[in-house]
Design a protein around this motif. Structure first.
Motif, PDB file in Angstrom:
ATOM      1  N   GLU A 177      33.010  -6.647  36.052  1.00  0.00           N
ATOM      2  CA  GLU A 177      34.441  -6.981  35.065  1.00  0.00           C
ATOM      3  C   GLU A 177      34.751  -4.567  36.007  1.00  0.00           C
ATOM      4  O   GLU A 177      34.397  -3.896  35.978  1.00  0.00           O
ATOM      5  N   ALA A 178      36.439  -4.948  36.679  1.00  0.00           N
ATOM      6  CA  ALA A 178      36.826  -3.814  35.904  1.00  0.00           C
ATOM      7  C   ALA A 178      37.034  -2.599  35.203  1.00  0.00           C
ATOM      8  O   ALA A 178      37.800  -3.180  34.525  1.00  0.00           O
ATOM      9  N   TRP A 179      36.639  -2.187  34.826  1.00  0.00           N
ATOM     10  CA  TRP A 179      36.731  -1.010  33.274  1.00  0.00           C
ATOM     11  C   TRP A 179      37.454   0.104  34.011  1.00  0.00           C
ATOM     12  O   TRP A 179      37.144   0.857  34.320  1.00  0.00           O
ATOM     13  N   GLN A 180      38.746   0.008  33.018  1.00  0.00           N
ATOM     14  CA  GLN A 180      39.031   1.966  32.644  1.00  0.00           C
ATOM     15  C   GLN A 180      38.767   2.498  32.165  1.00  0.00           C
ATOM     16  O   GLN A 180      37.957   2.299  30.971  1.00  0.00           O
ATOM     17  N   ILE A 181      38.308   3.704  33.111  1.00  0.00           N
ATOM     18  CA  ILE A 181      37.829   5.451  32.108  1.00  0.00           C
ATOM     19  C   ILE A 181      38.324   6.273  32.654  1.00  0.00           C
ATOM     20  O   ILE A 181      38.743   6.569  33.646  1.00  0.00           O
ATOM     21  N   ASP A 182      39.048   6.765  31.292  1.00  0.00           N
ATOM     22  CA  ASP A 182      39.942   7.923  31.485  1.00  0.00           C
ATOM     23  C   ASP A 182      41.031   7.598  32.449  1.00  0.00           C
ATOM     24  O   ASP A 182      41.256   8.319  33.283  1.00  0.00           O
ATOM     25  N   GLY A 183      41.834   6.610  32.473  1.00  0.00           N
ATOM     26  CA  GLY A 183      42.840   6.005  33.570  1.00  0.00           C
ATOM     27  C   GLY A 183      42.174   5.967  34.914  1.00  0.00           C
ATOM     28  O   GLY A 183      42.682   5.311  35.404  1.00  0.00           O
ATOM     29  N   GLU A 184      40.786   5.273  35.200  1.00  0.00           N
ATOM     30  CA  GLU A 184      40.377   5.310  36.568  1.00  0.00           C
ATOM     31  C   GLU A 184      39.800   4.317  36.167  1.00  0.00           C
ATOM     32  O   GLU A 184      38.615   3.751  35.588  1.00  0.00           O
ATOM     33  N   LYS A 185      40.273   3.251  37.266  1.00  0.00           N
ATOM     34  CA  LYS A 185      39.720   1.949  37.113  1.00  0.00           C
ATOM     35  C   LYS A 185      38.558   1.396  38.273  1.00  0.00           C
ATOM     36  O   LYS A 185      38.080   2.455  39.228  1.00  0.00           O
ATOM     37  N   MET A 186      36.598   1.319  37.589  1.00  0.00           N
ATOM     38  CA  MET A 186      35.855   1.176  38.076  1.00  0.00           C
ATOM     39  C   MET A 186      34.865  -0.264  37.633  1.00  0.00           C
ATOM     40  O   MET A 186      35.026  -0.849  36.496  1.00  0.00           O
ATOM     41  N   GLN A 187      34.693  -0.504  39.157  1.00  0.00           N
ATOM     42  CA  GLN A 187      33.962  -1.846  38.825  1.00  0.00           C
ATOM     43  C   GLN A 187      32.422  -1.404  38.187  1.00  0.00           C
ATOM     44  O   GLN A 187      31.738  -0.916  38.467  1.00  0.00           O
ATOM     45  N   HIS A 188      32.365  -2.749  37.062  1.00  0.00           N
ATOM     46  CA  HIS A 188      31.304  -2.410  36.409  1.00  0.00           C
ATOM     47  C   HIS A 188      30.748  -3.687  35.992  1.00  0.00           C
ATOM     48  O   HIS A 188      30.822  -4.857  36.313  1.00  0.00           O
ATOM     49  N   ARG A 189      29.027  -3.666  36.169  1.00  0.00           N
ATOM     50  CA  ARG A 189      28.426  -4.811  35.381  1.00  0.00           C
ATOM     51  C   ARG A 189      28.639  -4.914  33.953  1.00  0.00           C
ATOM     52  O   ARG A 189      28.291  -3.609  33.736  1.00  0.00           O
ATOM     53  N   ILE A 190      28.820  -5.616  33.625  1.00  0.00           N
ATOM     54  CA  ILE A 190      29.299  -5.404  32.149  1.00  0.00           C
ATOM     55  C   ILE A 190      28.487  -6.478  31.052  1.00  0.00           C
ATOM     56  O   ILE A 190      28.824  -7.705  31.280  1.00  0.00           O
ATOM     57  N   ILE A 191      27.883  -5.846  29.865  1.00  0.00           N
ATOM     58  CA  ILE A 191      27.888  -7.559  28.730  1.00  0.00           C
ATOM     59  C   ILE A 191      28.606  -7.415  27.991  1.00  0.00           C
ATOM     60  O   ILE A 191      29.153  -6.184  27.444  1.00  0.00           O
ATOM     61  N   ARG A 192      29.024  -7.928  27.065  1.00  0.00           N
ATOM     62  CA  ARG A 192      29.911  -8.439  25.828  1.00  0.00           C
ATOM     63  C   ARG A 192      28.951  -9.056  24.940  1.00  0.00           C
ATOM     64  O   ARG A 192      28.509 -10.202  25.371  1.00  0.00           O
ATOM     65  N   ARG A 193      28.866  -7.893  24.030  1.00  0.00           N
ATOM     66  CA  ARG A 193      27.932  -9.391  23.136  1.00  0.00           C
ATOM     67  C   ARG A 193      29.102  -9.292  21.354  1.00  0.00           C
ATOM     68  O   ARG A 193      29.169  -8.143  21.149  1.00  0.00           O
ATOM     69  N   PRO A 194      29.306  -9.815  20.787  1.00  0.00           N
ATOM     70  CA  PRO A 194      29.605  -9.737  19.658  1.00  0.00           C
ATOM     71  C   PRO A 194      28.999  -9.695  18.238  1.00  0.00           C
ATOM     72  O   PRO A 194      27.957 -10.214  18.372  1.00  0.00           O
ATOM     73  N   PHE A 195      29.086  -8.973  17.543  1.00  0.00           N
ATOM     74  CA  PHE A 195      27.929  -9.047  15.642  1.00  0.00           C
ATOM     75  C   PHE A 195      28.428  -8.888  14.865  1.00  0.00           C
ATOM     76  O   PHE A 195      29.732  -8.568  14.976  1.00  0.00           O
ATOM     77  N   THR A 196      28.330  -9.085  13.527  1.00  0.00           N
ATOM     78  CA  THR A 196      28.978  -8.490  12.550  1.00  0.00           C
ATOM     79  C   THR A 196      27.647  -7.992  11.823  1.00  0.00           C
ATOM     80  O   THR A 196      26.686  -7.835  11.699  1.00  0.00           O
ATOM     81  N   TYR A 197      29.428  -6.678  10.965  1.00  0.00           N
ATOM     82  CA  TYR A 197      28.032  -5.963  10.576  1.00  0.00           C
ATOM     83  C   TYR A 197      29.751  -5.663   9.063  1.00  0.00           C
ATOM     84  O   TYR A 197      30.168  -5.520   9.575  1.00  0.00           O
ATOM     85  N   ASP A 198      28.815  -5.136   8.358  1.00  0.00           N
ATOM     86  CA  ASP A 198      29.338  -5.495   6.957  1.00  0.00           C
ATOM     87  C   ASP A 198      30.568  -6.304   6.569  1.00  0.00           C
ATOM     88  O   ASP A 198      31.698  -6.038   6.480  1.00  0.00           O
ATOM     89  N   ASN A 199      30.181  -7.808   7.616  1.00  0.00           N
ATOM     90  CA  ASN A 199      31.557  -8.179   7.485  1.00  0.00           C
ATOM     91  C   ASN A 199      32.656  -7.865   7.919  1.00  0.00           C
ATOM     92  O   ASN A 199      33.521  -8.549   8.285  1.00  0.00           O
ATOM     93  N   GLN A 200      32.152  -7.348   9.499  1.00  0.00           N
ATOM     94  CA  GLN A 200      33.281  -7.016  10.019  1.00  0.00           C
ATOM     95  C   GLN A 200      33.402  -7.400  11.480  1.00  0.00           C
ATOM     96  O   GLN A 200      32.252  -7.317  11.796  1.00  0.00           O
ATOM     97  N   LEU A 201      33.234  -8.407  12.278  1.00  0.00           N
ATOM     98  CA  LEU A 201      33.042  -8.473  13.469  1.00  0.00           C
ATOM     99  C   LEU A 201      33.794  -7.347  14.287  1.00  0.00           C
ATOM    100  O   LEU A 201      35.052  -6.488  14.758  1.00  0.00           O
TER     101      LEU A 201
END
Lengths: 224, 456
Positions: B113-137
């Motif tokens: 996915e292209a990820w925007q860092i400091d206004g600059e988009k760069m192609q990255h391999r991204i892992i997306r992982r949800p987790f719960t902490y203190d009843n907050q997602l």
């Protein structure tokens, strides 16, 4: 002239004997190699007519043996084993001539005469037929001192007929004599007639040749 | 070589070695091509697997840290999110709270996915992982830049390609070498056993050594077949030779008896003619036997071949001998002797017989006032003698059979026993002269003699 015929086929040696006796040869016969060898070494012959396919030995061995022991006879080898022709010629065993079977008696006779001329160096190597003189060594024909220009075959024909004068020679005999060495796919040719016609034309230009006869349906004869 | 063999073997086809070489080159090229097509996919798969493992491990570590130390240490921002990246923006870690539970991502996903860092988009391999902490997602994102991967991919690809080509070329040579060694016995069989030989007597029966079963079998079978053929030939030749010999003696007897009878003066003309006819018939029989014997003797190699003669010499000799025959039919013989050739080694008598038969045929089957042209010349470095007549000719369909024994063509009116051309053919073969004929009815025939195998 003494002739020994070494031939195991009795009918054949008989016919040769009849013919040669008529030609004033004294004939002796042997039916196998042993008796042939004995006779050659005991008697003195002018000619030995030797068949190669003898029942008890190879005719060539008889020839070698006879030559070793000093026989001076002229050997004429007769054979139906055509395959040794080259060998006989190549080996030079001392045979004076070679005639393949079947052969014509007239041809045998003329070969014998040729050997005689060669061996004994006959004084007169010429024959006279009417007004014509045939010089056999130089192969020329003259009439009253004038040379007649004959082709090789015409000379052979005239010479052969003269050798057997007063006797009919058939077209077959003449063809065999003139063309015998070459095997051709032609047994009924009239080439002999053409040769004879040309020969007659050349001879009759010098002298009358009414003795040169045609025997209808058979052949030709010099009748003197 | 016979007529049918010529027809059968006229088409040139490639050798087995050529075929192997072509097959090898094609199959190896196919391997290289498919390798080139698959290589990027393989490299990509390997590299991504590697990155993915790393990303998962990091995710686990961060989640462990969160479990132990609480999220507050990490999430400092007001909106409870966190972002961190390396200086070159090659890697980053980001944690966001998920405000709307419906937008919650599935348990874990990895994608480019292209990820925007400091206004600059760069192609990255991204892992997306949800987790719960203190009843907050929360959603944890870890990314790694993949621009360097492309470079890696092309480096590996180039390197492997070179390796591959080297390996393929080496194996190609090894294969060809192996095929050569493997096929060597077949090559020998081809050169020693399958060359045209004039007769099975000249065949070389020496076994050709091979460690391959099929070649051994082939060699053995060829030898066996040639042996059978040789025996059959031998039997035929011996038979002809014996029969000829046995027949000549009785013919001799009858012939001589006829001669003695004919000398008898008391014969009537009629009897004389009949006897002379019988003599002719007997002579014909004897000639047939002689011809058969001649052919069988030549085929049996019983003639010497030790003389030499020039073509023009022997032709002139034959022509002189048939002059009267030419004159009789008023045939004009034209000599076109452009070049001469020394026929060596040869058997002069046999050659004389051959040319006499050929020229005599040209006379015999010619028209009155016809002509014969004899040409001697080199064509493409090969000496030729051509005998062309203006005779009755032959039909095209009859030509293949004219050299067969006892074949007489219906068109012929002249006499003969049908052994003239077989004799010619046999003598020609004995001297390695190739003889061909072309003919057209009512126009004439041309016999062409090629001296290509005769050594100069």
């Amino acid at each position: 002239m003494n002739v020994l015929i070494v031939e195991d086929e009795r009918s054949l040696s008989h016919e040769m004997e009849i013919y040669l006796t008529r030609q004033n040869f004294n004939c002796d016969v042997a039916f196998n190699g042993k008796s042939g060898t004995d006779k050659v070494l005991t008697n003195s012959y002018d000619f030995v007519l030797l068949d190669l396919g003898l029942p008890d030995m190879d005719g060539l061995d008889l020839l070698k043996d006879a030559r070793k022991k000093g026989s001076e006879a002229a050997f004429i080898v007769l054979t139906a084993r055509g395959e040794v022709e080259d060998k006989i010629k190549g080996l030079d065993l001392g045979a004076d001539d070679y005639i393949p079977k079947p052969f014509s008696l007239a041809e045998l006779h003329s070969r014998m005469q040729a050997i005689l001329r060669r061996k004994h160096g006959l004084k007169s190597n010429t024959m006279t037929v009417a007004d014509f003189d045939i010089d056999i060594s130089n192969r020329t024909v003259q009439c009253k001192g004038q040379t007649i220009n004959l082709t090789k075959k015409e000379f052979d024909l005239f010479h052969y007929l003269s050798l057997h004068k007063n006797r009919v020679l058939t077209r077959t005999q003449l063809t065999e004599h003139i063309w015998g060495d070459v095997l051709e796919d032609d047994y009924e040719s009239n080439y002999i007639d053409v040769h004879v016609k040309n020969l007659r034309k050349k001879l009759s230009a010098h002298a009358p040749i009414d003795w040169f006869e045609t025997v209808r349906g058979v052949g030709y004869r010099i009748n003197i | 070589m016979g007529f049918f063999e010529k027809v059968l073997f006229k088409k040139k086809v490639p050798t087995i070695q050529t075929k192997f070489a072509i097959y090898n080159a094609l199959s190896k090229s196919l391997i290289i091509l498919s390798f080139m097509a698959l290589l990027p996919l393989i490299v990509e798969k390997v590299v991504y697997d590697h990155i993915d493992k790393r990303l998962i491990a990091r995710t686990e570590r961060i989640l462990l840290t969160v479990q132990k130390g609480g999220i507050d240490d990490i999430v400092l921002e007001q909106d409870c999110s966190f972002e961190s990246y390396s200086i070159l923006k090659e890697e980053f870690v980001a944690i966001y709270p998920i405000l709307d539970p419906r937008k919650m991502p599935p348990s874990m996903e990895i994608k480019n996915e292209a990820w925007q860092i400091d206004g600059e988009k760069m192609q990255h391999r991204i892992i997306r992982r949800p987790f719960t902490y203190d009843n907050q997602l929360y959603e944890l994102n870890i990314g790694e830049g993949i621009s360097s991967i492309e470079q890696l991919k092309s480096t590996i690809q180039r390197f492997s390609l070179i390796m591959m080509i080297v390996v393929v070329v080496i194996s190609l040579f090894i294969d060809l070498g192996f095929v050569r060694i493997l096929m060597k016995p077949l090559d020998k069989i081809m050169h020693k056993k399958l060359q045209p030989v004039p007769s099975p007597n000249n065949f070389d029966f020496t076994p050709i050594p091979s460690t391959t079963h099929e070649f051994n079998k082939l060699d053995q079978r060829i030898n066996e077949m040639m042996l059978k053929l040789r025996d059959a030939f031998q039997i035929e030749k011996e038979f002809i030779s014996n029969v000829s010999h046995e027949l000549q003696t009785p013919i001799s007897i009858v012939q001589n008896r006829l001669e003695n009878i004919m000398i008898d003066a008391n014969l009537s003309d009629d009897v004389l003619v009949r006897l002379s006819d019988s003599q002719r018939t007997l002579n014909r029989m004897s000639k047939i036997i002689k011809a058969l014997l001649l052919i069988s003797k030549i085929e049996n190699d019983q003639y010497l071949k030790s003389e030499e003669v020039t073509a023009i010499n022997i032709l002139d000799e034959v022509i002189e001998d048939v002059e009267e025959r030419l004159n009789q039919k008023n045939i004009k013989l034209i000599k076109q002797f452009y070049e001469d050739f020394n026929i060596k080694p040869c058997n002069r008598t046999l050659l004389y017989t051959m040319f006499t038969n050929l020229i005599n045929n040209a006379i015999k089957y010619n028209k009155e006032d016809g002509s014969i042209i004899i040409t001697t010349k080199f064509i493409d470095d090969v000496f030729h003698i051509e005998i062309k007549d203006t005779g009755i000719g032959m039909k095209k369909e009859d030509l293949p059979a004219i050299f067969d024994r006892f074949k007489r063509l219906n068109t012929s009116t002249a006499e003969g026993f049908g052994l003239g051309l077989p004799i010619v053919k046999t003598i020609a073969a004995f001297h390695k002269i190739d003889i061909t004929v072309d003919s057209e009815p009512a126009v004439g025939s041309t016999f062409d003699l090629r001296f290509d195998d005769v050594k100069i």
